[in-house]
Design a protein around this motif. Structure first.
Motif, short mmCIF file in Angstrom:
data_model
loop_
_atom_site.label_atom_id
_atom_site.label_comp_id
_atom_site.label_asym_id
_atom_site.label_seq_id
_atom_site.Cartn_x
_atom_site.Cartn_y
_atom_site.Cartn_z
N ILE A 420 0.86 -1.18 0.00
CA ILE A 420 0.00 0.00 0.00
C ILE A 420 0.90 1.22 0.00
CG2 ILE A 420 -1.81 1.26 1.22
CD1 ILE A 420 -2.40 -1.46 2.68
N ARG A 421 0.70 2.09 -0.98
CA ARG A 421 1.44 3.35 -1.06
C ARG A 421 0.44 4.46 -1.39
NH1 ARG A 421 4.39 3.54 -5.52
NH2 ARG A 421 6.11 4.84 -4.75
N PHE A 422 0.54 5.57 -0.70
CA PHE A 422 -0.41 6.66 -0.96
C PHE A 422 0.25 8.01 -0.71
CE2 PHE A 422 -0.83 5.68 3.55
CZ PHE A 422 -0.92 6.93 4.15
N LYS A 423 -0.34 9.02 -1.32
CA LYS A 423 0.07 10.41 -1.11
C LYS A 423 -1.16 11.25 -0.78
CE LYS A 423 3.86 10.83 -4.48
NZ LYS A 423 4.29 11.56 -5.71
N SER A 424 -0.94 12.34 -0.08
CA SER A 424 -1.97 13.35 0.13
C SER A 424 -1.51 14.66 -0.49
CB SER A 424 -2.24 13.56 1.62
OG SER A 424 -2.79 12.40 2.21
N PRO A 425 -2.44 15.47 -0.98
CA PRO A 425 -2.05 16.75 -1.58
C PRO A 425 -1.57 17.73 -0.52
CG PRO A 425 -4.42 16.62 -1.41
CD PRO A 425 -3.90 15.27 -0.99
N GLU A 426 -0.90 18.77 -0.96
CA GLU A 426 -0.42 19.80 -0.04
C GLU A 426 -1.57 20.63 0.52
OE1 GLU A 426 2.66 20.31 1.26
OE2 GLU A 426 2.98 18.36 0.30
N ARG A 427 -2.69 20.67 -0.19
CA ARG A 427 -3.83 21.46 0.25
C ARG A 427 -5.08 20.87 -0.36
NH1 ARG A 427 -6.93 24.83 -2.21
NH2 ARG A 427 -5.59 25.22 -4.01
N ASN A 428 -6.17 20.84 0.42
CA ASN A 428 -7.46 20.49 -0.18
C ASN A 428 -8.25 21.77 -0.43
OD1 ASN A 428 -8.57 21.15 2.35
ND2 ASN A 428 -8.84 19.01 2.96
N PHE A 494 3.75 7.51 1.19
CA PHE A 494 3.77 6.75 2.42
C PHE A 494 3.55 5.28 2.04
CE2 PHE A 494 2.46 10.97 4.03
CZ PHE A 494 3.52 11.16 4.92
N SER A 495 4.41 4.42 2.53
CA SER A 495 4.46 3.05 2.03
C SER A 495 4.48 2.05 3.18
CB SER A 495 5.71 2.87 1.16
OG SER A 495 5.82 1.54 0.70
N VAL A 496 3.76 0.96 3.00
CA VAL A 496 3.75 -0.12 3.97
C VAL A 496 3.47 -1.42 3.22
CG1 VAL A 496 1.29 0.14 4.51
CG2 VAL A 496 2.81 -0.92 6.19
N SER A 497 4.04 -2.52 3.69
CA SER A 497 3.73 -3.82 3.11
C SER A 497 3.35 -4.78 4.22
CB SER A 497 4.91 -4.36 2.30
OG SER A 497 6.04 -4.57 3.14
N TYR A 498 2.64 -5.82 3.84
CA TYR A 498 2.09 -6.76 4.82
C TYR A 498 1.94 -8.11 4.11
CZ TYR A 498 -0.96 -8.27 8.69
OH TYR A 498 -1.50 -8.91 9.78
N THR A 499 2.10 -9.18 4.86
CA THR A 499 2.01 -10.51 4.30
C THR A 499 0.91 -11.30 4.99
OG1 THR A 499 4.36 -10.53 3.75
CG2 THR A 499 3.26 -12.66 3.83
N VAL A 500 0.08 -11.97 4.18
CA VAL A 500 -0.95 -12.85 4.69
C VAL A 500 -0.84 -14.19 3.97
CG1 VAL A 500 -2.52 -10.93 5.21
CG2 VAL A 500 -2.68 -12.11 3.02
N LYS A 501 -1.41 -15.22 4.56
CA LYS A 501 -1.43 -16.53 3.94
C LYS A 501 -2.67 -16.66 3.05
CE LYS A 501 2.20 -18.52 5.89
NZ LYS A 501 3.35 -19.00 5.08
#
Length: 568
Positions: A420-428, A494-501
């Protein structure tokens, strides 16, 4: 779900203009970061080079790696009204709406979707001598103006087309797009005119007599029952199987308008046409968020929005999950349902196209037909309030990597790596004083992202109890990621990884929010709570309170990735 005493909380107790504005600035404006126990994808050492083969018999060339699908990320809105819908209250000309969508808020594509009703105005708001069917107004005014603008270079790089919002017999509203082989051609416009004749109760005298004779010879009019809705879907499938769609709009706005069985029937009738739910609804500036204004009683909890999202989608393990549990490719979208933001200083309805709700869609989009193809493929995430503006969500097995809308093959017991990788804008687009044109420079910040999974147990059979099932008890939050879990990577994600069976067939989807897991009157145990009415006698204070309410309570939802587990 909240217990019913919470209905007694007053709007004043829940919202005040300044408290809400402060809440929005506090909830959205902090930084994020922190350590990451999942340090990205593991580095796999390269395999030793094979020994060279004899010159007389060179080894076969290795197969080429699968190519990445072509395309790009785009943003758009499938549900936009203009003055040709009488409930725009005599504002919102076509040119004004297009300028907001494309010039001000930077959309790449939009479907104009005025009501398939009698229309009283042309594009510029001039009153017509008599009311006409909207399909006629589409052909006389809307489509020629869109074509003229694009031919003159205005919005030439944008994908724009005319659709319509149909009053579905016994149900609520559905957006219908009939593109034919040449979108907005004479053939497409004639198809819309024919649809309006066949599937509404319009007076036949409003249509060309020769057309009415020809249409009656081929099809019966049908506009009163659920069976008639199925007849309209069958008509679309027969005549425009690859170039039409029907999207279910704001499905839970009025109690009892759809059952899970009816939604299954519509999808079964034409899965290539009925494949989307407007779960992240428009009309967010209504005092009753989304215009979900049924009585505030416990029985109507399923007819509320939850964090601005229809109950069918917002409810963990609810109707959307029940449909996904059959492996149905039914996607969630976010639309503006724009009519006007403020009218006559007294009424508020919704944000402009691209201002608050956005669909982020991947595809090789050049025109309406390629847009529809990308939409069907399902690589899409929907966002309110600019919470994020980029999302990379992948599930990887030993055989393949799948993204939103795709299916990944796996074998029982193998590791599935989820990235999962995501970004948010500098302003909404939050304005501290609504309508001032002055943005508050609020940077949205994601508090947590939920990785949600559900089992896929196969199609239910019509006529059985399972066909009416509106829950998926297997749906669960597999992992809740917070800023202590993800890290900022070299690309600014922003990045995170995860492992499931891998176990049985299942799907994975994401949702994220700027709210904590237990915010009074907003979330409980990470689940969104219903949206209460925001009222008040002072119109300006009420408008600002509604706006702050909405920007204090932001969510995104991804489409699912399916995992197909083969028996060993």
């Amino acid at each position: 779900m909240k217990s019913h005493p919470l209905f007694s909380r007053s709007p004043a107790a829940r919202f005040s203009t300044f408290a809400l504005a402060a809440a929005a600035l506090t909830a959205c404006g902090g930084g994020s970061g922190g350590g990451n126990p999942f340090a990205g994808l593991p580095i796999v050492p390269a395999a030793p080079a094979p020994a060279p083969a004899p010159a007389a018999s060179p080894p076969p060339a290795p197969p080429a790696p699968p190519s990445e699908p072509t395309g790009r990320w785009t943003v758009g809105d499938l549900h936009v009204h203009t003055i040709q819908s009488d409930d725009t209250q005599q504002i919102s000309t076509l040119d004004q709406v297009l300028a907001k969508a494309f010039d001000r808020f930077g959309l790449d594509w939009a479907a104009i979707s005025d009501h398939l009703r009698l229309s009283s105005y042309d594009n510029d708001g001039n009153k017509l001598a008599k009311q006409i069917p909207f399909s006629e107004g589409m052909a006389k005014y809307q489509v020629p103006r869109i074509k003229a603008l694009q031919a003159g270079g205005k919005y030439a790089d944008k994908t724009i087309f005319a659709s319509f919002e149909w009053d579905m017999a016994t149900h609520d509203h559905g957006n219908v797009g009939i593109l034919t082989d040449s979108p907005m051609s004479d053939a497409a416009l004639k198809a819309a005119n024919q649809f309006e004749y066949l599937f509404t109760n319009r007076d036949p005298a409003l249509f060309p007599p020769d057309d009415v004779t020809a249409w009656n010879a081929k099809d019966a009019r049908a506009f009163s029952t659920h069976a008639d809705v199925l007849a309209a879907i069958a008509w679309l499938k027969k005549n425009y199987p690859d170039t039409s769609y029907l999207q279910i709009n704001h499905p839970s706005r009025n109690p009892g308008k759809y059952t899970a069985a009816q939604l299954r029937e519509m999808n079964d009738a034409a899965p290539n046409i009925v494949f989307s739910l407007e779960g992240m609804v428009g009309n967010q500036m209504e005092p009753d968020r989304g215009g979900y204004n049924s009585a505030y009683i416990p029985a109507n909890l399923p007819s509320r929005t939850y964090g601005g999202v229809d109950y069918l989608v917002a409810k963990l393990g609810g109707t959307w999950d029940a449909l996904l549990s059959e492996g149905r490719h039914i996607w969630n979208v976010a639309d503006s349902d724009y009519h006007f933001t403020i009218s006559q200083g007294q009424y508020s309805s919704g944000y402009a196209p691209g201002e608050y709700a956005k669909n982020h869609l991947w595809g090789d989009i050049k025109d309406p037909k390629s847009l529809l193809s990308a939409f069907r493929a399902g690589k899409l995430f929907a966002v309110n309030g600019g919470l994020i503006d980029a999302l990379d969500f992948k599930v990887q097995s030993a055989k393949a990597t799948g993204e939103m809308g795709a299916e990944v093959p796996a074998v029982p017991g193998e590791d599935l790596k989820i990235t999962i990788r995501f970004k948010s804008p500098e302003r909404n687009n939050y304005e501290f004083q609504l309508g001032s044109g002055v943005f508050a420079n609020v940077k949205p910040v994601v508090d947590h992202v939920d990785l949600i999974a559900g089992d896929v147990t196969g199609r239910e059979t019509p006529g059985t109890p399972g066909y009416a099932r509106d829950t998926n008890p297997s749906t669960r939050v597999v992992k809740r990621f917070t800023r202590s879990d993800w890290k900022l990577d070299a690309d600014g994600y922003f990045s995170v990884s995860y492992t499931v069976k891998a176990g049985s067939n299942q799907y994975f989807r994401l949702r994220g929010t700027n709210l904590g897991t237990d915010v009074p009157n907003e979330t409980a145990g990470g689940e969104p709570l219903f949206d209460a009415q925001t009222s008040g006698a002072d119109n300006v204070a009420r408008f600002n309170a509604i706006n702050a309410r909405n920007y204090s309570d932001l969510w995104f939802y991804s489409n699912p990735v399916f995992v197909k587990v083969a028996a060993q």
